[in-house]
Design an enzyme around this catalytic site. Structure first.
Site, PDB file in Angstrom:
ATOM      1  N   HIS A  76       6.831   0.827  -6.818  1.00  0.00           N
ATOM      2  CA  HIS A  76       8.140   0.240  -6.535  1.00  0.00           C
ATOM      3  C   HIS A  76       8.202  -1.237  -6.907  1.00  0.00           C
ATOM      4  O   HIS A  76       9.271  -1.796  -7.098  1.00  0.00           O
ATOM      5  CB  HIS A  76       8.536   0.468  -5.071  1.00  0.00           C
ATOM      6  CG  HIS A  76       7.835  -0.416  -4.101  1.00  0.00           C
ATOM      7  ND1 HIS A  76       6.693  -0.071  -3.438  1.00  0.00           N
ATOM      8  CD2 HIS A  76       8.128  -1.669  -3.677  1.00  0.00           C
ATOM      9  CE1 HIS A  76       6.307  -1.053  -2.642  1.00  0.00           C
ATOM     10  NE2 HIS A  76       7.166  -2.037  -2.770  1.00  0.00           N
ATOM     11  N   GLU A 109      -3.541 -16.953 -15.168  1.00  0.00           N
ATOM     12  CA  GLU A 109      -2.335 -16.137 -15.223  1.00  0.00           C
ATOM     13  C   GLU A 109      -2.464 -15.256 -16.467  1.00  0.00           C
ATOM     14  O   GLU A 109      -2.355 -15.745 -17.594  1.00  0.00           O
ATOM     15  CB  GLU A 109      -1.082 -17.015 -15.298  1.00  0.00           C
ATOM     16  CG  GLU A 109      -0.888 -17.856 -14.046  1.00  0.00           C
ATOM     17  CD  GLU A 109       0.472 -18.547 -14.002  1.00  0.00           C
ATOM     18  OE1 GLU A 109       1.349 -18.179 -14.811  1.00  0.00           O
ATOM     19  OE2 GLU A 109       0.644 -19.434 -13.140  1.00  0.00           O
ATOM     20  N   ASP A 129       3.319   6.176  -4.730  1.00  0.00           N
ATOM     21  CA  ASP A 129       3.667   4.773  -4.974  1.00  0.00           C
ATOM     22  C   ASP A 129       2.488   4.005  -5.578  1.00  0.00           C
ATOM     23  O   ASP A 129       1.803   3.234  -4.893  1.00  0.00           O
ATOM     24  CB  ASP A 129       4.113   4.138  -3.655  1.00  0.00           C
ATOM     25  CG  ASP A 129       4.821   2.805  -3.857  1.00  0.00           C
ATOM     26  OD1 ASP A 129       5.117   2.457  -5.018  1.00  0.00           O
ATOM     27  OD2 ASP A 129       5.093   2.128  -2.846  1.00  0.00           O
ATOM     28  N   SER A 226       4.004  -6.025  -0.878  1.00  0.00           N
ATOM     29  CA  SER A 226       3.954  -4.720  -1.523  1.00  0.00           C
ATOM     30  C   SER A 226       2.928  -4.699  -2.646  1.00  0.00           C
ATOM     31  O   SER A 226       2.802  -5.646  -3.415  1.00  0.00           O
ATOM     32  CB  SER A 226       5.311  -4.358  -2.110  1.00  0.00           C
ATOM     33  OG  SER A 226       6.205  -4.005  -1.096  1.00  0.00           O
ATOM     34  N   GLY A 227       2.217  -3.588  -2.746  1.00  0.00           N
ATOM     35  CA  GLY A 227       1.226  -3.420  -3.801  1.00  0.00           C
ATOM     36  C   GLY A 227      -0.095  -4.076  -3.503  1.00  0.00           C
ATOM     37  O   GLY A 227      -1.078  -3.880  -4.225  1.00  0.00           O
TER      38      GLY A 227
END
Length: 336
Positions: A76, A109, A129, A226-227
């Site tokens: 998601h 990064e 998910d 999230s994640g």
């Protein structure tokens, strides 16, 4: 954690704290404490300054390194509802490695080489998910963490676990600048079935989900987490996915069960993930960083997707309810 509709966007950090609700002024997970990326090199942040603004490096979700070029996160987090388009449209999408404080340029990064989002992810139930990001540059061999496999003893109820991230610390949009962690416990599947039986909230599915938290409340992942990784006994056992609110009594967080998706992750990884990762308390220097823009462009807020029963306005993949973040779109919040 998140709202009941979408997983929490942001990361939650593992902290071994004493049992019971914990509150503080500087946390990045509800009931957590500061953690250094040197102690959790596998905890990474997903970022896009273009979509989420220059503050906090543009962080909107979390992830975990399970290989030198393999990152797992929540599906998601990479959805249209969160990004405002396909991941390929986000030209400045980066995986931030080795950065404790998102206000600095510490660490690296790294741009993705490829992205696989589980086509079996069901946004209505949050089943499946998981997504895999393949990095363009490998990280040091001592950064990854091993994925728990089926039958792993770390899934036993009562097992202490840590959730890591840079998300909301109290559920009102107070996002952490530094990596945080909070101690939670693996709970009985039956407990989560009773809490999330369906109806207005999502249905807990033990075959692909894991329930962890503190039933009296006070510790949890939240918006922006999230994640992010849930770690137990030195292994990755879950990814922050969804939940009802953040750290509410009798409403533990729900995570993607890593053992249920480990084979899928391996299938979409460019490396062999079966080899145990190197353990080194003092990780080597991170790979060469991709320098963030000196003058980041103005933040572009993705269009708000329709609200779901368990989640508020579209936020970066994290728990359903996500509070607004300054200078850019908000990271997804938890949600069933």
């Amino acid at each position: 954690m998140r709202a009941l509709s979408y997983p929490l966007v942001g990361t939650a950090v593992l902290a071994l704290l004493a049992p019971g609700p914990v509150r503080g002024d500087d946390r990045g997970v509800v009931g957590g404490q500061a953690v250094s990326s040197a102690d959790a090199p596998w905890a990474v942040a997903l970022a896009s300054r273009d979509r989420f603004g220059p503050m906090r490096s543009g962080q909107f979700c979390g992830g975990a390194l399970v290989g030198r070029t393999t990152v797992v996160t929540a599906a998601h987090c990479l959805s249209r509802e969160v990004l405002g388009g396909d991941p390929s449209d986000v030209k400045d999408l980066r995986v931030i490695v080795g950065r404790t404080d998102l206000r600095t340029r510490q660490g690296s990064e790294l741009p993705p080489k490829s992205i696989w989002v589980n086509p079996g992810f069901d946004p209505e139930t949050n089943a499946g998910d998981v997504a895999v990001i393949t990095l363009s540059t490998p990280v040091p061999e001592n950064y990854p963490i091993a994925m728990a496999q089926p039958g792993d003893g770390a899934y036993a109820p009562g097992t202490s676990a840590g959730v890591y991230g840079w998300g909301d610390t109290i559920g009102n949009g107070n996002y952490a600048d530094g990596l945080r962690a909070s101690q939670v416990f693996v709970l009985e599947d039956e407990q989560c079935r009773r809490v999330y039986p369906g109806g207005q909230e999502a249905v807990y599915q033990p075959s692909s989900m894991l329930c962890a938290g503190v039933l009296q409340g006070g510790r949890d992942a939240c918006q922006g987490d999230s994640g992010g990784p849930l770690v137990a006994e030195g292994r990755l056992v879950g990814l922050v996915s969804w939940g009802s609110g953040c750290a509410l009594p009798q409403h533990p967080g729900v995570y993607t069960r890593i053992s249920a998706v480990a084979a899928l992750v391996q299938q979409h990884s460019a490396e062999n993930l079966s080899r145990p990762p190197v353990v080194n308390p003092q990780p080597a220097a991170p790979p060469a960083a991709v320098a963030p823009p000196q003058a980041p462009p103005p933040a572009v807020v993705p269009p708000a997707p329709p609200q779901t029963a368990a989640q508020g306005p579209p936020q970066p993949p994290a728990q359903a309810q996500v509070a607004q973040q300054p200078q850019g779109a908000q990271p997804p919040g938890k949600a069933p």
